[in-house]
Design a protein around this motif. Structure first.
Motif, PDB file in Angstrom:
ATOM      1  N   THR A  87       0.832  -1.204   0.000  1.00  0.00           N
ATOM      2  CA  THR A  87       0.000   0.000   0.000  1.00  0.00           C
ATOM      3  C   THR A  87       0.867   1.255   0.000  1.00  0.00           C
ATOM      4  N   GLU A 100       1.074   4.256  -2.970  1.00  0.00           N
ATOM      5  CA  GLU A 100       1.084   5.699  -2.754  1.00  0.00           C
ATOM      6  C   GLU A 100       2.286   6.341  -3.434  1.00  0.00           C
ATOM      7  N   TRP A 110      -8.492   3.058  -8.455  1.00  0.00           N
ATOM      8  CA  TRP A 110      -7.433   3.934  -8.951  1.00  0.00           C
ATOM      9  C   TRP A 110      -7.314   3.859 -10.476  1.00  0.00           C
TER      10      TRP A 110
END
Length: 307
Positions: A229, A233, A252
Motif C-alpha cells: 500500500t 502511494e 485507482w
C-alpha cells in the motif's frame, strides 16, 4: 506422562500469558493474582521440563520451546472450546473472538471496506485482524490465516480464494515525464518500485507472461518497500513504475490515477489461499469468515480483472 488435570489448568494460564504479554495482564483476564499466574507457569514448566517464557520486569516472551508448545497446544484448547460450544447446543452460533492473520494488501484493499457488512451480520462476534505477509508460524495464536502464493503447509486445511493477475502500472505524471515502456525490456531504463520478498529479504523478480512466453527483466530502483500500500502511494506520487496484484486496484485505475502499462504482458496469475487448522468440524465463526472472504474475493477478482 499420566494425565494431570492441573496440566490443563496450566496450559490455560500459559495461553493467557502468551496472548497478554505479561503476568499482570494475564492475571486480570483470568481473575487471578500475578503471583498466582507466575506460580502456575512455574508448575507447568516444571511439569513438562522446559522453560516456556523468558522473563523481565515488564514483559515475558516465549522461548523457542514455548513457541513450539504454543503452536501445538492452541488447536487443542480451541478444540475443547468447540466441544463445549457443541455440547451446549450452540455450535451454529457465530460468536466469540476470531483471530485472523491476513495479507496486508488483501486486508487493506478488499476486506477492510467490507468489514462492516460482516460485523453487522454477526453482532456476537469479535474480530482481531493482524496484517502480515510472513509465513513462518503464521497460524500461531490465530484461527485463520490468509496468504498470497502457493500453499506449502500440509497439516492445515487450505481453501483457494482467487487468482489475480500481476499488472504493471505508473502514474500519468510519471509517464509524461519518463515515457511509457513499450516492451518489458524497456523497464531497464526506468525507475521502478521494488518490493521485498518476506521469505528471502531480497526484491521480487519482475516477470512478464504473454501466452506461453515468459520474460524476466533485471529492473533497478532506488526504493524498496515491504508494504504494497505504501508502494501504491509512491506510484501515485510519480516515484516510479509499480508491479502489483490487480485485485483491489479498480478504483485507482478507473479514475485514471494510475495507468496500466504493458497490458498484453499480464497473464501471470497469483493465488490467494485461506488456512485453518485441520478439524472435522471447524467452529462456526471460522466457517462464517471463510465464506465471507470467499464471496468478496470472488467479487473483487471479477471486478479487477484487466480488460
Amino acid at each position: 506422562m499420566p494425565f494431570d488435570a492441573r496440566l490443563l489448568t496450566g496450559v490455560g494460564v500459559f495461553a493467557a500469558v502468551a496472548e497478554a504479554g505479561n503476568f499482570a495482564k494475564a492475571a486480570k483476564i483470568l481473575g487471578l493474582t500475578p503471583s498466582g499466574v507466575s506460580r502456575s507457569i512455574a508448575r507447568l514448566e516444571t511439569r513438562i521440563g522446559v522453560r516456556l517464557f523468558d522473563r523481565n520486569s515488564r514483559v515475558v516472551t516465549l522461548t523457542e520451546e514455548g513457541r513450539r508448545f504454543h503452536a501445538r497446544a492452541m488447536p487443542l484448547l480451541a478444540g475443547l472450546e468447540e466441544a463445549a460450544v457443541d455440547a451446549s447446543g450452540a455450535s451454529m452460533v457465530v460468536s466469540g473472538r476470531l483471530r485472523v492473520s491476513i495479507d496486508p494488501w488483501f486486508a487493506r484493499m478488499v476486506v477492510a471496506p467490507r468489514l462492516p457488512e460482516f460485523m453487522a451480520r454477526y453482532p456476537k462476534l469479535f474480530v482481531e485482524l493482524t496484517s502480515t505477509n510472513y509465513r513462518e508460524d503464521m497460524m500461531l495464536g490465530v484461527d485463520v490465516a490468509v496468504r498470497f502464493g502457493s500453499p506449502d503447509v500440509a497439516s492445515l486445511i487450505v481453501r483457494k480464494l482467487l487468482e489475480t493477475p500481476v499488472i504493471t502500472c505508473a502514474s500519468p505524471g510519471y509517464i509524461k515525464r519518463c515515457g511509457e515502456p513499450q516492451t518489458p525490456h524497456d523497464l531497464i531504463h526506468h525507475e521502478v518500485l521494488l518490493f521485498r520478498d518476506p521469505q528471502t529479504g531480497r526484491p521480487f523478480q519482475w516477470q512478464f507472461q504473454r501466452g506461453a512466453e515468459i520474460v524476466e527483466v533485471e529492473v533497478a530502483g532506488r526504493v524498496m518497500m515491504d508494504d504494497p500500500t505504501v508502494a501504491l502511494e509512491a506510484c501515485l506520487a510519480g516515484q516510479g513504475v509499480f508491479q502489483s496484484l490487480a485485485v483491489g486496484l479498480a478504483p485507482w485505475l478507473s479514475r485514471g490515477d494510475i495507468v496500466q502499462i504493458l497490458p498484453s504482458w499480464c497473464e501471470e496469475k497469483f493465488p490467494l489461499y485461506a488456512y485453518h487448522p485441520s478439524r472435522a468440524l471447524p467452529p462456526a465463526k471460522v466457517t462464517a469468515f471463510l465464506n465471507f472472504i470467499q464471496a468478496i474475493a470472488g467479487a473483487e477478482d471479477r471486478r479487477d480483472a484487466p480488460t
